[in-house]
Design a protein around this motif. Sequence first.
Motif, PDB file in Angstrom:
ATOM      1  N   TYR A   1       0.836  -1.205   0.000  1.00 59.53           N
ATOM      2  CA  TYR A   1       0.000   0.000   0.000  1.00 59.53           C
ATOM      3  C   TYR A   1       0.871   1.257   0.000  1.00 59.53           C
ATOM      4  O   TYR A   1       0.625   2.206  -0.758  1.00 59.53           O
ATOM      5  N   ALA A   2       1.909   1.255   0.859  1.00 59.59           N
ATOM      6  CA  ALA A   2       2.779   2.431   0.945  1.00 59.59           C
ATOM      7  C   ALA A   2       3.483   2.701  -0.374  1.00 59.59           C
ATOM      8  O   ALA A   2       3.565   3.850  -0.830  1.00 59.59           O
ATOM      9  N   LEU A   3       3.999   1.644  -1.016  1.00 65.52           N
ATOM     10  CA  LEU A   3       4.696   1.823  -2.292  1.00 65.52           C
ATOM     11  C   LEU A   3       3.764   2.371  -3.365  1.00 65.52           C
ATOM     12  O   LEU A   3       4.119   3.296  -4.113  1.00 65.52           O
ATOM     13  N   LEU A   4       2.571   1.801  -3.458  1.00 59.05           N
ATOM     14  CA  LEU A   4       1.626   2.266  -4.470  1.00 59.05           C
ATOM     15  C   LEU A   4       1.220   3.707  -4.203  1.00 59.05           C
ATOM     16  O   LEU A   4       1.105   4.522  -5.136  1.00 59.05           O
ATOM     17  N   ARG A   5       1.009   4.042  -2.942  1.00 57.63           N
ATOM     18  CA  ARG A   5       0.624   5.407  -2.586  1.00 57.63           C
ATOM     19  C   ARG A   5       1.706   6.405  -2.995  1.00 57.63           C
ATOM     20  O   ARG A   5       1.405   7.485  -3.527  1.00 57.63           O
ATOM     21  N   ILE A   6       2.956   6.041  -2.747  1.00 58.17           N
ATOM     22  CA  ILE A   6       4.066   6.937  -3.113  1.00 58.17           C
ATOM     23  C   ILE A   6       4.131   7.107  -4.630  1.00 58.17           C
ATOM     24  O   ILE A   6       4.212   8.225  -5.152  1.00 58.17           O
ATOM     25  N   LEU A   7       4.097   5.994  -5.368  1.00 58.22           N
ATOM     26  CA  LEU A   7       4.223   6.061  -6.822  1.00 58.22           C
ATOM     27  C   LEU A   7       3.062   6.815  -7.457  1.00 58.22           C
ATOM     28  O   LEU A   7       3.247   7.612  -8.382  1.00 58.22           O
ATOM     29  N   LEU A   8       1.848   6.578  -6.951  1.00 53.15           N
ATOM     30  CA  LEU A   8       0.674   7.247  -7.523  1.00 53.15           C
ATOM     31  C   LEU A   8       0.622   8.729  -7.155  1.00 53.15           C
ATOM     32  O   LEU A   8      -0.090   9.493  -7.803  1.00 53.15           O
ATOM     33  N   SER A   9       1.352   9.109  -6.115  1.00 57.60           N
ATOM     34  CA  SER A   9       1.400  10.529  -5.753  1.00 57.60           C
ATOM     35  C   SER A   9       2.207  11.334  -6.769  1.00 57.60           C
ATOM     36  O   SER A   9       2.080  12.557  -6.837  1.00 57.60           O
ATOM     37  N   TYR A  10       3.059  10.642  -7.537  1.00 59.56           N
ATOM     38  CA  TYR A  10       3.908  11.307  -8.529  1.00 59.56           C
ATOM     39  C   TYR A  10       3.801  10.585  -9.869  1.00 59.56           C
ATOM     40  O   TYR A  10       4.789  10.037 -10.362  1.00 59.56           O
ATOM     41  N   PRO A  11       2.619  10.543 -10.472  1.00 60.25           N
ATOM     42  CA  PRO A  11       2.465   9.800 -11.735  1.00 60.25           C
ATOM     43  C   PRO A  11       3.378  10.343 -12.821  1.00 60.25           C
ATOM     44  O   PRO A  11       3.510  11.559 -12.991  1.00 60.25           O
ATOM     45  N   GLY A  12       4.051   9.424 -13.514  1.00 60.70           N
ATOM     46  CA  GLY A  12       4.938   9.814 -14.588  1.00 60.70           C
ATOM     47  C   GLY A  12       6.324  10.226 -14.137  1.00 60.70           C
ATOM     48  O   GLY A  12       7.196  10.453 -14.970  1.00 60.70           O
ATOM     49  N   ARG A  13       6.538  10.325 -12.814  1.00 57.94           N
ATOM     50  CA  ARG A  13       7.841  10.735 -12.299  1.00 57.94           C
ATOM     51  C   ARG A  13       8.587   9.529 -11.754  1.00 57.94           C
ATOM     52  O   ARG A  13       7.993   8.648 -11.118  1.00 57.94           O
TER      53      ARG A  13
ATOM     54  N   ARG B   1       7.166  -6.770  -7.099  1.00 61.02           N
ATOM     55  CA  ARG B   1       6.656  -7.921  -7.849  1.00 61.02           C
ATOM     56  C   ARG B   1       5.261  -8.306  -7.366  1.00 61.02           C
ATOM     57  O   ARG B   1       4.348  -8.560  -8.176  1.00 61.02           O
ATOM     58  N   CYS B   2       5.073  -8.352  -6.050  1.00 60.73           N
ATOM     59  CA  CYS B   2       3.763  -8.689  -5.497  1.00 60.73           C
ATOM     60  C   CYS B   2       2.710  -7.666  -5.899  1.00 60.73           C
ATOM     61  O   CYS B   2       1.572  -8.023  -6.234  1.00 60.73           O
ATOM     62  N   LEU B   3       3.094  -6.385  -5.868  1.00 58.73           N
ATOM     63  CA  LEU B   3       2.157  -5.334  -6.247  1.00 58.73           C
ATOM     64  C   LEU B   3       1.750  -5.470  -7.705  1.00 58.73           C
ATOM     65  O   LEU B   3       0.559  -5.339  -8.048  1.00 58.73           O
ATOM     66  N   ARG B   4       2.706  -5.751  -8.574  1.00 57.51           N
ATOM     67  CA  ARG B   4       2.380  -5.928  -9.990  1.00 57.51           C
ATOM     68  C   ARG B   4       1.421  -7.094 -10.202  1.00 57.51           C
ATOM     69  O   ARG B   4       0.515  -7.027 -11.042  1.00 57.51           O
ATOM     70  N   GLU B   5       1.605  -8.167  -9.447  1.00 57.01           N
ATOM     71  CA  GLU B   5       0.721  -9.321  -9.592  1.00 57.01           C
ATOM     72  C   GLU B   5      -0.716  -8.979  -9.225  1.00 57.01           C
ATOM     73  O   GLU B   5      -1.650  -9.622  -9.692  1.00 57.01           O
ATOM     74  N   LYS B   6      -0.892  -7.949  -8.417  1.00 61.86           N
ATOM     75  CA  LYS B   6      -2.233  -7.586  -7.969  1.00 61.86           C
ATOM     76  C   LYS B   6      -2.897  -6.518  -8.825  1.00 61.86           C
ATOM     77  O   LYS B   6      -4.131  -6.455  -8.879  1.00 61.86           O
TER      78      LYS B   6
ATOM     79  N   LEU C   1       1.877  -0.342 -15.788  1.00 67.76           N
ATOM     80  CA  LEU C   1       1.619   0.693 -14.794  1.00 67.76           C
ATOM     81  C   LEU C   1       2.871   0.998 -13.974  1.00 67.76           C
ATOM     82  O   LEU C   1       3.361   2.118 -13.985  1.00 67.76           O
ATOM     83  N   VAL C   2       3.370  -0.006 -13.256  1.00 68.58           N
ATOM     84  CA  VAL C   2       4.567   0.174 -12.433  1.00 68.58           C
ATOM     85  C   VAL C   2       5.777  -0.199 -13.289  1.00 68.58           C
ATOM     86  O   VAL C   2       6.040  -1.375 -13.536  1.00 68.58           O
ATOM     87  N   ILE C   3       6.488   0.807 -13.742  1.00 68.63           N
ATOM     88  CA  ILE C   3       7.562   0.628 -14.716  1.00 68.63           C
ATOM     89  C   ILE C   3       8.931   0.716 -14.025  1.00 68.63           C
ATOM     90  O   ILE C   3       9.182   1.625 -13.236  1.00 68.63           O
ATOM     91  N   THR C   4       9.800  -0.247 -14.340  1.00 64.97           N
ATOM     92  CA  THR C   4      11.171  -0.206 -13.845  1.00 64.97           C
ATOM     93  C   THR C   4      12.000   0.758 -14.691  1.00 64.97           C
ATOM     94  O   THR C   4      11.984   0.685 -15.921  1.00 64.97           O
ATOM     95  N   VAL C   5      12.717   1.665 -14.028  1.00 65.22           N
ATOM     96  CA  VAL C   5      13.670   2.538 -14.699  1.00 65.22           C
ATOM     97  C   VAL C   5      15.051   2.037 -14.307  1.00 65.22           C
ATOM     98  O   VAL C   5      15.502   2.266 -13.178  1.00 65.22           O
TER      99      VAL C   5
END
Length: 258
Positions: free
Chosen positions: A188-200, A228-233, A243-247
């Motif tokens: 939840y924390a990881l998704l919240r952080i990433l979605l707070s800065y979409p595209g960044r 990995r777990c988040l992507r599976e969900k 959605l969740v892209i590795t840079v």
Amino acid sequence: MPRVLIVDDEEPLRASLSYALTREGYSVTTAEDGASALEQTRNRLPDVVILDLMLPGIDGMEVCRRLRAVSDVPVVMLTARDRGQDKVDGLTVGADDYVTKPFDTPELIARVGAVLRRRASAQRLLDEDRLLVQRMEDLLRQAPIPRMAAQERPQARGRLEGGRVVVDLDSATVLVRGRPITTSAAEYALLRILLSYPGRVVTRTELIERTWGPGAPDGHTLLAVHIRCLREKIEEDPAQPRLVITVPGIGFRYDLPS
């Protein structure tokens, strides 16, 4: 006084850990098998669970899986040193951290304290989000804004939206195509952080420090497994995430669907 549940089929280990944790100010209960662990969790509502993988009857993996279906209680998994895959599997089913046997008791106690601090930090973030939403609502009631065209309207208050994925900040839940899904506190924390800065791009270091705290042991491994777990969900095809892209060499980015 934080409540700890120790789940292990070895009585000497339960006794020694109970003694050490009690001396550190924890309230400790124990269980010797998976069924007892699930019952104790329902009845005593521990703040953290120390869970051995190799249990009679219902094994530790299944116990963790069932806990995650109904609770976000932090879980520290105990794994065998010669079974590295146990670590990955444990994190995959929702454990927050792991310690390999044989372990140093002070290290385990330190990790218990760390997961409790992370949980408290996550709760503070949620409280801050709720307070911010409340302030926004108060301001809007005091000074209504002009109506806007649909394409100009901001995201709903208290929500982070990323295509089919929505994070509801008020309830700390994640929805995919309108259906709630179960996530661990770290996911939840990881998704919240990433979605707070979409595209960044958010660096690995920033994600680790904001999710597990500075200097988190095995932080890069924890991050890789939880991503990995988040992507599976949330991804339609976790092997080819959209959605969740590795840079490479930097971190991760949440891409909004075009």
